[in-house]
Motif scaffolding. Sequence first.
Motif, PDB file in Angstrom:
ATOM      1  N   ASP A  38      98.551 112.677  22.281  1.00 59.25           N
ATOM      2  CA  ASP A  38      99.073 113.814  21.523  1.00 59.25           C
ATOM      3  C   ASP A  38      99.054 115.077  22.375  1.00 59.25           C
ATOM      4  OD1 ASP A  38      99.496 112.547  18.933  1.00 59.25           O
ATOM      5  OD2 ASP A  38      97.312 112.374  18.848  1.00 59.25           O
ATOM      6  N   ASP A  39      99.659 116.114  21.881  1.00 59.15           N
ATOM      7  CA  ASP A  39      99.676 117.443  22.509  1.00 59.15           C
ATOM      8  C   ASP A  39     100.199 117.404  23.943  1.00 59.15           C
ATOM      9  OD1 ASP A  39      98.653 118.503  20.171  1.00 59.15           O
ATOM     10  OD2 ASP A  39      96.575 118.348  20.849  1.00 59.15           O
ATOM     11  N   GLY A  61     104.083 113.746  21.322  1.00 57.16           N
ATOM     12  CA  GLY A  61     103.118 112.691  21.033  1.00 57.16           C
ATOM     13  C   GLY A  61     103.760 111.325  21.160  1.00 57.16           C
ATOM     14  N   LYS A  72      94.667 113.502  24.748  1.00 53.21           N
ATOM     15  CA  LYS A  72      95.470 114.704  24.549  1.00 53.21           C
ATOM     16  C   LYS A  72      95.976 115.184  25.891  1.00 53.21           C
ATOM     17  CE  LYS A  72      93.375 116.295  20.342  1.00 53.21           C
ATOM     18  NZ  LYS A  72      93.725 117.301  19.407  1.00 53.21           N
TER      19      LYS A  72
END
Length: 121
Positions: A61-62, A101, A39
């Motif tokens: 992601d993020d 992402g 992340k």
Amino acid sequence: VRQLSLLHHCFPASGRSLPRARGGGDRDLHRWEEMLRYKGARNLRQRVVLATLSGRTVRIDDIRADDDEQPGLRDFEVSMLRLVESVVNGCEVVINATGTGIRYRPGTIVGGKVEHDCEPS
């Protein structure tokens, strides 16, 4: 929403695994189940390079998801992913619609002459 030229498919937002490959057995796990997950944008470039060298699929992601003004990948990061696509045969780069992402499946590093325009930043 920015249009990204590397957008091939959007990956599922849920964290569930994709189905196993046919043949069953733990030794025949589907390649996506071996995915490394991270992340945030920190060390994004190093993670992509190390995934290429190790042959492991990575999902990040993020990426700057909390940045209200400019969430997601920066232009220089998209440029780096384009460069990787040009020197790695058979790789797959998937960026979600918001750019927050990515999923990167490496291929084989190939040699040869490559021309690439770098984004200033």
